[in-house]
Enzyme design. Structure first.
Site, PDB file in Angstrom:
ATOM      1  CG  ASP A 175      -0.247  -0.484   2.496  1.00  0.00           C
ATOM      2  OD1 ASP A 175       0.973  -0.291   2.627  1.00  0.00           O
ATOM      3  OD2 ASP A 175      -0.938  -1.053   3.361  1.00  0.00           O
ATOM      4  CG  ASN A 233      -9.210  -1.841  12.018  1.00  0.00           C
ATOM      5  OD1 ASN A 233      -8.240  -2.442  11.550  1.00  0.00           O
ATOM      6  ND2 ASN A 233      -9.697  -0.737  11.473  1.00  0.00           N
ATOM      7  CG  HIS A 284      -5.974  -2.403   8.942  1.00  0.00           C
ATOM      8  ND1 HIS A 284      -6.144  -1.466   9.936  1.00  0.00           N
ATOM      9  CD2 HIS A 284      -4.660  -2.364   8.611  1.00  0.00           C
ATOM     10  CE1 HIS A 284      -4.985  -0.887  10.191  1.00  0.00           C
ATOM     11  NE2 HIS A 284      -4.062  -1.422   9.409  1.00  0.00           N
ATOM     12  CD  GLU A 325      -8.958   0.837   7.786  1.00  0.00           C
ATOM     13  OE1 GLU A 325      -9.062  -0.042   8.663  1.00  0.00           O
ATOM     14  OE2 GLU A 325      -8.347   1.900   7.958  1.00  0.00           O
TER      15      GLU A 325
END
Length: 254
Positions: free
Chosen positions: A67, A136, A138, A143
């Protein structure tokens, strides 16, 4: 999914480097999928050490990164391109033209995402993908959502991710709100996956990722479906797993 116990972060990094190093030795022209963040830094330091010792040769390797922030140039100290050069590429003999990272300065998301998918396809896919995991769940910047995003795409970062990444910036307002990221299908197509996690703050999500339902609300849970995933954790990151499902942890203390 194989979950490997390590007493501390440095031991975890060495164990992960054994697997990544073996991939390079077995296939010198392999394609490595790479990650940024604090989790893989120890792995990269160990790979550099082995390169400097003459144990590894990266000259035929290619890399593709997970990313990049939208809007940041490669020269920006906060960009993931800068991170990779600073923490790995500048210290090993991988040709710069063999390294690939999404172009954060291309604001045409459709064009950039299609370009990056073609890069991976032209390389014949990823042999080994390194991942971290967010609090979380990811992976990359995939996400929690209502569905799994398949291919490389532009994502609006969640507030929790922005808050977690604020430590790399002067203030929260400086953290970019968008990023380009490989999609779940792009990651799952890797032939081998290595996931790294350290610290007690990751303990709950590691347990939920490995033992809970497969859901896009915890993107990393999809890794349960991959045929070759090794999860390297230090003891704090495995604290919940060791309490609730110790039988799933390889090399755990008896």
């Amino acid at each position: 999914m194989k979950i490997v116990y390590s007493k501390d972060y440095d031991t975890m990094a060495r164990k992960a480097a054994n697997l990544v190093g073996a991939q390079i030795l077995m296939k010198p022209n392999c394609v490595l999928g790479l990650a940024t963040g604090s989790s893989p830094i120890g792995l990269y330091k160990e790979l550099i050490r082995r390169y400097e010792a003459g144990e590894l040769d990266f000259s035929a390797c290619h890399s593709v990164n997970l990313d990049e922030y939208v809007g940041l140039a490669k020269q920006d100290p906060h960009s993931y391109a800068y991170f990779m050069n600073d923490n790995l590429f500048s210290h090993i003999n991988i040709p710069k033209e063999n390294t690939n990272i999404p172009d954060g300065t291309n604001l045409d998301a459709e064009d950039e995402c299609a370009r990056y998918e073609k890069v991976m396809a032209d390389l014949g896919g990823i042999d080994l993908q390194v991942l971290g995991i967010g609090h979380n769940g990811h992976v990359g910047f995939n996400e929690p959502e209502d569905c799994f995003q398949k291919a490389t795409h532009c994502v609006d970062l969640k507030e929790s991710t922005i808050a977690a990444n604020t430590r790399f910036f002067d203030k929260k307002e400086d953290v970019p709100r968008k990023a380009y990221t490989m999609g779940i299908m792009s990651i799952m197509n890797a032939r081998k996956i290595v996931l790294l996690a350290s610290g007690e703050s990751k303990a709950d999500i590691i347990y939920r990722m490995a033992t809970g339902p497969i859901t896009p609300q915890i993107p990393a849970s999809v890794l349960q479906l991959h045929q070759d995933v090794t999860v390297f954790c230090d003891e704090p990151a495995l604290s919940v797993m060791l309490e609730k499902a110790p039988e799933l942890v390889n090399g755990r203390p008896q």
